[in-house]
Design a protein around this motif. Structure first.
Motif, PDB file in Angstrom:
ATOM      1  N   ASP A  28     -62.835 -44.438 -38.110  1.00 12.96           N
ATOM      2  CA  ASP A  28     -63.963 -42.942 -38.727  1.00 12.96           C
ATOM      3  C   ASP A  28     -65.658 -43.217 -38.633  1.00 12.96           C
ATOM      4  OD1 ASP A  28     -64.667 -45.827 -39.683  1.00 12.96           O
ATOM      5  OD2 ASP A  28     -63.982 -45.458 -41.699  1.00 12.96           O
ATOM      6  N   LYS A  29     -65.924 -43.504 -37.653  1.00 17.18           N
ATOM      7  CA  LYS A  29     -67.385 -43.642 -37.593  1.00 17.18           C
ATOM      8  C   LYS A  29     -67.918 -42.591 -36.647  1.00 17.18           C
ATOM      9  CE  LYS A  29     -67.486 -48.722 -38.751  1.00 17.18           C
ATOM     10  NZ  LYS A  29     -68.435 -49.249 -38.469  1.00 17.18           N
ATOM     11  N   THR A  30     -69.549 -41.765 -36.713  1.00 15.47           N
ATOM     12  CA  THR A  30     -69.044 -40.629 -36.093  1.00 15.47           C
ATOM     13  C   THR A  30     -71.233 -41.373 -35.165  1.00 15.47           C
ATOM     14  OG1 THR A  30     -68.910 -38.992 -36.347  1.00 15.47           O
ATOM     15  CG2 THR A  30     -70.141 -38.964 -34.883  1.00 15.47           C
ATOM     16  N   PHE A  31     -71.413 -41.579 -33.538  1.00 13.58           N
ATOM     17  CA  PHE A  31     -72.456 -42.287 -32.659  1.00 13.58           C
ATOM     18  C   PHE A  31     -72.893 -41.401 -32.169  1.00 13.58           C
ATOM     19  CE2 PHE A  31     -69.461 -45.748 -33.671  1.00 13.58           C
ATOM     20  CZ  PHE A  31     -69.901 -46.291 -34.607  1.00 13.58           C
ATOM     21  N   VAL A  32     -74.362 -41.023 -32.384  1.00 13.59           N
ATOM     22  CA  VAL A  32     -74.933 -40.016 -31.287  1.00 13.59           C
ATOM     23  C   VAL A  32     -75.421 -40.859 -30.520  1.00 13.59           C
ATOM     24  CG1 VAL A  32     -76.743 -38.493 -31.153  1.00 13.59           C
ATOM     25  CG2 VAL A  32     -75.143 -38.647 -32.744  1.00 13.59           C
ATOM     26  N   ILE A  33     -75.417 -40.812 -28.777  1.00 13.65           N
ATOM     27  CA  ILE A  33     -75.910 -41.421 -27.677  1.00 13.65           C
ATOM     28  C   ILE A  33     -76.869 -40.630 -27.552  1.00 13.65           C
ATOM     29  CG2 ILE A  33     -75.997 -42.741 -25.757  1.00 13.65           C
ATOM     30  CD1 ILE A  33     -72.653 -42.694 -27.604  1.00 13.65           C
ATOM     31  N   TRP A  34     -78.673 -40.558 -27.320  1.00 13.80           N
ATOM     32  CA  TRP A  34     -79.249 -39.879 -26.924  1.00 13.80           C
ATOM     33  C   TRP A  34     -80.098 -40.559 -26.027  1.00 13.80           C
ATOM     34  CZ3 TRP A  34     -84.716 -38.302 -28.685  1.00 13.80           C
ATOM     35  CH2 TRP A  34     -85.153 -39.279 -29.502  1.00 13.80           C
ATOM     36  N   GLY A  35     -81.101 -39.528 -25.842  1.00 10.24           N
ATOM     37  CA  GLY A  35     -81.999 -40.223 -24.748  1.00 10.24           C
ATOM     38  C   GLY A  35     -82.393 -41.035 -24.129  1.00 10.24           C
ATOM     39  N   LEU A  36     -82.908 -42.480 -23.769  1.00  4.96           N
ATOM     40  CA  LEU A  36     -83.337 -42.816 -22.339  1.00  4.96           C
ATOM     41  C   LEU A  36     -81.937 -43.644 -21.934  1.00  4.96           C
ATOM     42  CD1 LEU A  36     -84.562 -43.953 -20.184  1.00  4.96           C
ATOM     43  CD2 LEU A  36     -85.060 -45.912 -21.835  1.00  4.96           C
ATOM     44  N   THR A  37     -81.129 -43.934 -23.304  1.00 11.26           N
ATOM     45  CA  THR A  37     -79.468 -43.930 -23.621  1.00 11.26           C
ATOM     46  C   THR A  37     -78.549 -43.621 -22.858  1.00 11.26           C
ATOM     47  OG1 THR A  37     -80.320 -45.882 -24.859  1.00 11.26           O
ATOM     48  CG2 THR A  37     -77.636 -45.577 -24.547  1.00 11.26           C
ATOM     49  N   ALA A  38     -78.299 -42.049 -22.979  1.00 10.57           N
ATOM     50  CA  ALA A  38     -77.814 -41.186 -22.605  1.00 10.57           C
ATOM     51  C   ALA A  38     -78.392 -40.871 -21.219  1.00 10.57           C
ATOM     52  CB  ALA A  38     -77.815 -39.917 -23.376  1.00 10.57           C
ATOM     53  N   HIS A  39     -79.463 -41.290 -20.332  1.00 13.19           N
ATOM     54  CA  HIS A  39     -79.807 -41.035 -19.207  1.00 13.19           C
ATOM     55  C   HIS A  39     -79.224 -41.743 -18.312  1.00 13.19           C
ATOM     56  CE1 HIS A  39     -81.976 -36.565 -19.403  1.00 13.19           C
ATOM     57  NE2 HIS A  39     -82.348 -37.281 -20.727  1.00 13.19           N
ATOM     58  N   ILE A  40     -79.343 -42.613 -18.735  1.00 11.61           N
ATOM     59  CA  ILE A  40     -79.250 -43.994 -17.844  1.00 11.61           C
ATOM     60  C   ILE A  40     -77.361 -44.506 -18.321  1.00 11.61           C
ATOM     61  CG2 ILE A  40     -79.262 -47.339 -18.258  1.00 11.61           C
ATOM     62  CD1 ILE A  40     -81.762 -46.746 -19.155  1.00 11.61           C
ATOM     63  N   LEU A  41     -76.899 -44.283 -19.135  1.00 14.30           N
ATOM     64  CA  LEU A  41     -75.702 -44.512 -19.118  1.00 14.30           C
ATOM     65  C   LEU A  41     -74.663 -42.821 -18.261  1.00 14.30           C
ATOM     66  CD1 LEU A  41     -74.771 -45.303 -23.083  1.00 14.30           C
ATOM     67  CD2 LEU A  41     -74.191 -46.266 -20.526  1.00 14.30           C
ATOM     68  N   THR A  42     -76.028 -41.985 -17.913  1.00 17.46           N
ATOM     69  CA  THR A  42     -74.909 -41.062 -16.632  1.00 17.46           C
ATOM     70  C   THR A  42     -75.347 -41.593 -16.230  1.00 17.46           C
ATOM     71  OG1 THR A  42     -75.639 -39.175 -18.785  1.00 17.46           O
ATOM     72  CG2 THR A  42     -75.843 -38.907 -16.390  1.00 17.46           C
ATOM     73  N   ARG A  43     -76.542 -41.616 -16.017  1.00 12.41           N
ATOM     74  CA  ARG A  43     -76.471 -42.851 -13.777  1.00 12.41           C
ATOM     75  C   ARG A  43     -75.275 -43.509 -13.813  1.00 12.41           C
ATOM     76  NH1 ARG A  43     -76.824 -42.003  -8.692  1.00 12.41           N
ATOM     77  NH2 ARG A  43     -78.364 -43.566  -8.065  1.00 12.41           N
ATOM     78  N   ALA A  44     -75.453 -44.285 -14.832  1.00 10.26           N
ATOM     79  CA  ALA A  44     -74.482 -45.682 -14.630  1.00 10.26           C
ATOM     80  C   ALA A  44     -73.230 -45.326 -13.866  1.00 10.26           C
ATOM     81  CB  ALA A  44     -74.270 -46.510 -15.643  1.00 10.26           C
ATOM     82  N   ALA A  45     -72.655 -43.860 -14.679  1.00 10.23           N
ATOM     83  CA  ALA A  45     -71.509 -43.705 -14.736  1.00 10.23           C
ATOM     84  C   ALA A  45     -71.887 -43.000 -13.223  1.00 10.23           C
ATOM     85  CB  ALA A  45     -70.806 -42.401 -15.976  1.00 10.23           C
ATOM     86  N   ALA A  46     -71.909 -42.386 -12.690  1.00 13.98           N
ATOM     87  CA  ALA A  46     -72.586 -41.323 -11.786  1.00 13.98           C
ATOM     88  C   ALA A  46     -72.469 -42.516 -10.469  1.00 13.98           C
ATOM     89  CB  ALA A  46     -73.355 -40.720 -11.511  1.00 13.98           C
ATOM     90  N   VAL A  47     -73.143 -43.677 -10.664  1.00 13.35           N
ATOM     91  CA  VAL A  47     -72.873 -44.417  -9.839  1.00 13.35           C
ATOM     92  C   VAL A  47     -70.991 -45.415  -9.668  1.00 13.35           C
ATOM     93  CG1 VAL A  47     -73.466 -46.788  -8.914  1.00 13.35           C
ATOM     94  CG2 VAL A  47     -75.038 -45.607  -9.775  1.00 13.35           C
ATOM     95  N   VAL A  48     -70.607 -45.565 -11.256  1.00 13.13           N
ATOM     96  CA  VAL A  48     -69.814 -46.185 -10.790  1.00 13.13           C
ATOM     97  C   VAL A  48     -68.589 -45.325 -10.297  1.00 13.13           C
ATOM     98  CG1 VAL A  48     -67.842 -47.350 -12.545  1.00 13.13           C
ATOM     99  CG2 VAL A  48     -70.118 -47.921 -12.512  1.00 13.13           C
TER     100      VAL A  48
END
Length: 258
Positions: free
Chosen positions: A211-231
């Motif tokens: 029942d919770k909404t989270f917004v992942i943004w900025g540096l954290t979002a960019h790091i996760l995009t890179r990590a996902a592209a690698v993994v």
């Protein structure tokens, strides 16, 4: 199962990279570990702001160093990688209430970025370092305040052994999200923000957990995009903003902000 994941998580059981304290990994996690270990010498941050490329001349010296833990585990239902995230306490003086990866600034006594990331994860959410097998470290990202932030990718082979204990002075909540979402345009938004005198688009992802909404943004979002592209491994379905610095060593670079 998608072809790329099928290739990474083939039937052969390979357990290289896991500490003796961790539980034996599943076949899928074992092959994910092997893929990352074999690729570790080739990794660099082409998404976000690699510190060596994105830094303008007047930021020649970093203002500090930090590390974050990209802790992955296998979804018990679909087998796809998920990542552990936190929501920072509202009382914190910086980035209060924001979603982040476990991590923080390097302290005296930390041997390297891996030691920093594991120590901070232990302090923030009670994650025993013995449960995590570090498989690779990405090139540092540059934060808006000049910090070099190094993402450390680790595998939690048995999620059931992790019993979160939140440091309430720093962490208000903990949740996990599918890593693949950071490569998709679904639930992704961009908004302009001023950084070093430039108006640049900053990406964010919205995620619903119970029942919770989270917004992942900025540096954290960019790091996760890179990590996902690698993994996973594949490039995102969207194009990230890449400003050009006149005095940048490589000219055309990616940008991040937090």
């Amino acid at each position: 199962m998608r072809p790329l994941l099928a290739r990474l998580f083939a039937p052969t059981y390979i357990a290289m990279g896991f500490s003796s304290s961790a539980s034996p990994p599943s076949r899928r996690l074992a092959h994910l570990t092997r893929h990352l270990l074999l690729s570790s010498g080739e990794l660099s941050s082409s998404v976000g702001a690699p510190a060596a490329a994105a830094r303008p001349a007047y930021l020649a010296a970093p203002k500090g160093y930090a590390a974050v833990l990209v802790c992955l585990f296998e979804d018990p239902h679909g087998g796809d990688p998920r990542v552990i995230l936190t929501k920072r306490a509202a009382s914190l003086s910086s980035h209060s209430g924001e979603v982040s990866l476990p991590g923080g600034k390097v302290e005296e006594g930390d041997a390297d970025a891996t030691a920093t990331a594991l120590r901070e994860a232990k302090e923030e959410i009670g994650l025993d370092p013995a449960l995590v097998s570090i498989v690779t470290v990405l090139e540092p990202f540059l934060s808006k305040n000049g910090l070099h932030v190094t993402p450390v990718i680790g595998i939690l082979s048995d999620k059931a052994l992790f019993k979160p204990v939140l440091n309430e002075s720093e962490v208000a909540d903990i949740f996990d999200a599918p890593l693949e979402m950071f490569l998709k345009d679904d639930n992704r938004k961009t908004q302009e923000s001023n950084w070093m005198g430039m108006n640049i688009p900053v990406q964010s992802f919205e995620y619903q957990s119970e029942d919770k909404t989270f917004v992942i943004w900025g540096l954290t979002a960019h790091i996760l995009t890179r990590a996902a592209a690698v993994v996973l491994p594949r490039e995102p379905s969207f194009v990230e903003f890449r400003p050009r610095y006149v005095n940048s060593p490589s000219g055309d670079t990616n940008e991040t902000k937090r």
